[in-house]
Enzyme design. Sequence first.
Site: not given
Ligand code: NAD
Length: 320
Positions: A44, A49, A78, A111
């Site tokens: 994704d 990004y 996006k 987005h």
């Molecule tokens: P996420 O919920 O995936 O959390 C990421 C955080 O959690 C990082 O700090 C990582 O180090 C930690 N982490 C990952 N695996 C873990 C585990 N097993 N145990 C403990 N900590 C862990 O958050 P995110 O990155 O905000 O969301 C995921 C994806 O969603 C993004 O990378 C992006 O691709 C997408 N996204 C989209 C939008 C949008 O507006 N459409 C907004 C935010 C994110």
Amino acid sequence: MSAVTLKTTGAKMPLTGFGAWKVSKETCADTIYNAIKSGYRLIDGAQDYANEKECGEGVRRAIKEGIIKREDIFITSKLWNTFHAKEHVEPMLKKTLEDWGLEYIDLFLIHFPLAQKYVDPSVRYPPTNVNDVEKGVAEYQNTPISETWAALEACVDKGLTKHIGISNFNAGLIRDLLTYARIRPSVLQIEHHPYLTQPKLIDFVKSQGIAITAYSTFGPQSFIEMDHPAVKNQPLVLEHDVVTGIAKKHGKTPGQVVLRWATQRGINVIPKSNNQSRLEQNLQNESFDLTEDEIKQISNLNINLRFNDPADWNPSVPIF
Ligand code: NAD
């Protein structure tokens, strides 16, 4: 690995993917390559990004080494807010394809339902970063979503993307979009975690045959590094007694429990991690099942707490 069947084409979209937000340029190509090597088949990404070239490098390395074929992997990107005008949609999707080094992507999402003033990529790309927003540079323009959608439909016709979809849209906007969409959205991507469950939106979207992808499934976890003020007001989801208790019972990690809470309900997840063992652990969330009661207990943690909200941007637009 399980997949969701997209109603628009019958294509399969893996239930668990890898999210590329905040993966640094320096590590991104290796991280994406390792994610694919570890078994991820959905990446994704997004124009915003600032790492699509590096994501593409990782994907192409995996293809070159014979780990996957192009058709084995589902790539999402996006369209950023500054490219909503009809004359910018196709050229900017083509820029995304050039950055990834691919002939098509699988899914291209709007987005945010916010049209911001165009910024020429030769001036600044990606056009918005936190500093710009803090300085109040973001300005809006009068482009209706219907115009953006028609331009995206033309991109599907040309084979530049297999599917189109939306992100951060509410039910009112989705209903409106469905009145004129020639090609229906395949996916809605939303913030969805135990502190923000949005059950009515999810029921509505499912009733329309649109697949749901959850982002920031771990809730506050992603926003610690951004110093989000709301992070400190409650326990981290991954440290909440309910989540850790269920994890202990199943011999799984809290992260796997929260991801399974979503995937078991047919909701795609796209967790991000720079850490190889967590990256693998997250992918394995489908290796066990929660009970209905455990799913309910996690859903009951809802406090309608949103972390990714344009109401906090400058200038603020409270879209939710
Ligand atoms: P996420 O919920 O995936 O959390 C990421 C955080 O959690 C990082 O700090 C990582 O180090 C930690 N982490 C990952 N695996 C873990 C585990 N097993 N145990 C403990 N900590 C862990 O958050 P995110 O990155 O905000 O969301 C995921 C994806 O969603 C993004 O990378 C992006 O691709 C997408 N996204 C989209 C939008 C949008 O507006 N459409 C907004 C935010 C994110």
